[in-house]
Design a protein around this motif. Structure first.
Motif, PDB file in Angstrom:
ATOM      1  N   LEU A 120      -7.338  -7.890   0.884  1.00  0.00           N
ATOM      2  CA  LEU A 120      -7.424  -6.663   0.092  1.00  0.00           C
ATOM      3  C   LEU A 120      -8.490  -5.719   0.645  1.00  0.00           C
ATOM      4  O   LEU A 120      -8.337  -4.493   0.579  1.00  0.00           O
ATOM      5  CB  LEU A 120      -7.732  -7.005  -1.364  1.00  0.00           C
ATOM      6  CG  LEU A 120      -6.557  -7.569  -2.167  1.00  0.00           C
ATOM      7  CD1 LEU A 120      -7.022  -8.010  -3.552  1.00  0.00           C
ATOM      8  CD2 LEU A 120      -5.442  -6.538  -2.298  1.00  0.00           C
ATOM      9  N   TRP A 184      -7.525  -4.282  -5.783  1.00  0.00           N
ATOM     10  CA  TRP A 184      -6.099  -4.217  -6.096  1.00  0.00           C
ATOM     11  C   TRP A 184      -5.750  -2.833  -6.657  1.00  0.00           C
ATOM     12  O   TRP A 184      -4.756  -2.220  -6.263  1.00  0.00           O
ATOM     13  CB  TRP A 184      -5.713  -5.297  -7.098  1.00  0.00           C
ATOM     14  CG  TRP A 184      -4.248  -5.257  -7.437  1.00  0.00           C
ATOM     15  CD1 TRP A 184      -3.628  -4.452  -8.359  1.00  0.00           C
ATOM     16  CD2 TRP A 184      -3.204  -6.020  -6.827  1.00  0.00           C
ATOM     17  NE1 TRP A 184      -2.275  -4.675  -8.369  1.00  0.00           N
ATOM     18  CE2 TRP A 184      -1.984  -5.630  -7.435  1.00  0.00           C
ATOM     19  CE3 TRP A 184      -3.186  -7.004  -5.838  1.00  0.00           C
ATOM     20  CZ2 TRP A 184      -0.765  -6.199  -7.078  1.00  0.00           C
ATOM     21  CZ3 TRP A 184      -1.966  -7.566  -5.478  1.00  0.00           C
ATOM     22  CH2 TRP A 184      -0.779  -7.162  -6.094  1.00  0.00           C
ATOM     23  N   ILE A 188      -3.668  -1.516  -3.475  1.00  0.00           N
ATOM     24  CA  ILE A 188      -2.260  -1.877  -3.682  1.00  0.00           C
ATOM     25  C   ILE A 188      -1.605  -0.987  -4.728  1.00  0.00           C
ATOM     26  O   ILE A 188      -0.571  -0.352  -4.479  1.00  0.00           O
ATOM     27  CB  ILE A 188      -2.143  -3.355  -4.089  1.00  0.00           C
ATOM     28  CG1 ILE A 188      -2.822  -4.261  -3.060  1.00  0.00           C
ATOM     29  CG2 ILE A 188      -0.670  -3.730  -4.255  1.00  0.00           C
ATOM     30  CD1 ILE A 188      -2.245  -4.175  -1.678  1.00  0.00           C
ATOM     31  N   GLY A 234      -1.514  -6.861 -10.665  1.00  0.00           N
ATOM     32  CA  GLY A 234      -2.786  -7.432 -10.237  1.00  0.00           C
ATOM     33  C   GLY A 234      -3.310  -8.461 -11.224  1.00  0.00           C
ATOM     34  O   GLY A 234      -3.941  -9.455 -10.832  1.00  0.00           O
ATOM     35  N   ILE A 259      -9.375  -3.089 -12.473  1.00  0.00           N
ATOM     36  CA  ILE A 259      -8.181  -2.639 -11.747  1.00  0.00           C
ATOM     37  C   ILE A 259      -7.932  -1.163 -12.033  1.00  0.00           C
ATOM     38  O   ILE A 259      -7.671  -0.363 -11.123  1.00  0.00           O
ATOM     39  CB  ILE A 259      -6.958  -3.487 -12.142  1.00  0.00           C
ATOM     40  CG1 ILE A 259      -7.105  -4.914 -11.606  1.00  0.00           C
ATOM     41  CG2 ILE A 259      -5.673  -2.858 -11.608  1.00  0.00           C
ATOM     42  CD1 ILE A 259      -6.008  -5.862 -12.068  1.00  0.00           C
TER      43      ILE A 259
END
Length: 477
Positions: A120, A184, A188, A234, A259
């Protein structure tokens, strides 16, 4: 925990031996119970104390069939007549067993966690690099300003992380897991959402040919669904990767908020850059106030609600239920997200804008109050589950008070500091809270052999920590 000064006027006179359970000053050691014959420092036959079972911790009512059924037998207290107990904790019958050697430390995180963190971290660098190139090619402004936008977005992230670290003081999560949560969201979730939202808006525009429909679809329909889903994934990863630390609603809120904070960090960079390109520094200042200050907790709140629900269900009904409830748990965050975007898109004039941000401020205040309630609830859970061990003989009930209350912890650390063992006391407190969470997980999931082994390791550490504290104080065990 301590007696009035009149009861213990000072340290024992020279030549008089220090009594078991006392500090060098003559005051009782925090957590010391009444000495029993043959067992100074703790009771061989502890009295039973009913610590209660709040409904939010009660795991006795759960689905008995289907995917949510318990995979393992209930982790009940075993009696000595059973030759093969399933839990090291269950083999104890109201007495503390001495350990023959020091128990090995229980690893905090797995190798897989470190691998995920490294992946990550690399992913975050690639995503930020991609957006730097994207901003450079898309906007006419000088790329020199993009790091400035990143710094402004980072300030909001620092505030969110600071609040979450304060909320995480009772039973701190491992730092690698907290970093995974932030990365995350920042890498992502933001990258996937950027492309899915963009492609979705392009598709709607090609189908309808209406700019108004596309402008409504993007922020009000696509963004809440896509972004809350990618952020929520996540939480699924964290529950699968480190279920040991995803033990309740507070844990879920902590991971979800981080997150969301990471996601907002990357998203704010794009918003600030767009504002700078269109309106200059004045536009950036307005966006920083609106997004980075007044709506600073937006994404953190949305995703934390998902984590809260998942954590609550996992604590009460087990891991499988906690994973499956994700489908429902994302809905509150989606609705709040959609409501905010809808209001923002329809807002006209300062009056509506002020009302909108006033409601957001109220929501943020309620969220902060919720964090306080969950911290209190986590402390109560620690007390209830450590009470189980005290009733079995691993701890004295006074030690439960020391380990499971803020006041008791302060007194315990102060006493340990006097004897030069404060780090040891901090470890004792941390691992005891971890043990309480493991006990709750055993009750929710059943006697999973891996969790039973983890419990055995933590119980060994419990005995080792107690013995080392007694040795540091020069008191008999």
């Amino acid at each position: 925990m301590t007696q009035p000064p009149s009861a213990h006027p000072g340290p024992p006179p020279p030549g008089r031996p220090q009594q078991p359970g006392q500090q060098p000053t003559g005051r009782p050691r925090p957590g010391a119970g009444s000495p029993a014959a043959g067992a100074p420092g703790f009771q061989a036959q502890p009295p039973y104390v009913d610590y209660g079972i709040p409904r939010s911790y009660d795991t006795s009512v759960r689905p008995s069939s289907g995917l949510t059924a318990a995979r393992y037998a209930p982790a009940q207290i075993q009696r000595p007549v059973q030759p093969q107990p399933q839990s090291a904790w269950a083999t104890q019958t109201r007495r503390v067993q001495e350990v023959g050697r020091e128990a090995e430390p229980v690893p905090r995180v797995t190798v897989l966690t470190w691998i995920a963190l490294a992946v990550l971290g690399i992913g975050l660098l690639l995503v930020l690099g991609f957006f730097f190139v994207y901003l450079t090619l898309s906007y006419s402004s000088s790329p020199v300003w993009w790091p400035v936008m990143g710094f402004l977005a980072f300030l909001s992230l620092v505030v969110i992380v600071g609040i979450i670290l304060l909320a995480d003081r009772w039973d701190p999560q491992p730092i690698p897991l907290l970093l995974i949560a932030v990365m995350w969201g920042a890498a992502i979730a933001s990258f996937v959402s950027f492309w899915v939202n963009t492609l979705g808006s392009v598709l709607v525009w090609r189908i309808t040919g209406s700019e108004a429909v596309t402008s409504f679809f993007g922020p009000v329909i696509s963004a809440p669904i896509v972004e809350e889903t990618t952020k929520g994934l996540g939480l699924l990863v964290l529950m699968l990767l480190a279920r040991r630390y995803f033990n309740g609603p507070l844990d879920g809120l902590i991971y979800g908020a981080l997150i969301g904070g990471g996601f907002a960090f990357t998203e704010n960079i794009l918003y600030y850059a767009n504002g700078f390109d269109q309106m200059g520094l004045g536009g950036v200042a307005v966006l920083v106030v609106m997004r980075g200050a007044l709506n600073i907790f937006g994404h953190a709140i949305y995703t934390s609600l998902t984590g809260l629900i998942m954590g609550f269900v996992a604590r009460k009904w087990g891991t499988i239920s906690g994973l499956l409830v994700f489908v429902v748990a994302v809905i509150p965050g989606m609705l709040l997200h959609a409501g905010w975007n809808l209001t923002a898109s329809l807002a006209g004039g300062w009056t509506v804008t002020i009302i909108m941000f006033a409601l957001e401020a109220l929501l943020s205040l309620l969220w902060l109050c919720l964090i306080g309630v969950l911290v209190w609830d986590e402390a109560r859970l620690t007390r209830v589950r450590l009470g189980d061990y005290a009733n079995t003989g691993w701890l004295t009930h006074e030690e439960v008070t020391m380990l499971a209350t803020w006041k008791g912890r302060r007194e315990g650390r102060a006493w340990a500091k006097q004897i030069g063992a404060k780090p040891l006391m901090k470890r004792f407190i941390r691992e005891s809270a971890d043990l309480a969470s493991v006990r709750q997980r055993l009750l929710a999931d059943g006697a999973n052999p891996k969790v039973v082994a983890l419990e055995a390791g933590l119980l060994g550490r419990l005995s080792t920590n107690r013995q080392q504290l007694f040795a540091a104080s020069g008191q008999p065990r």
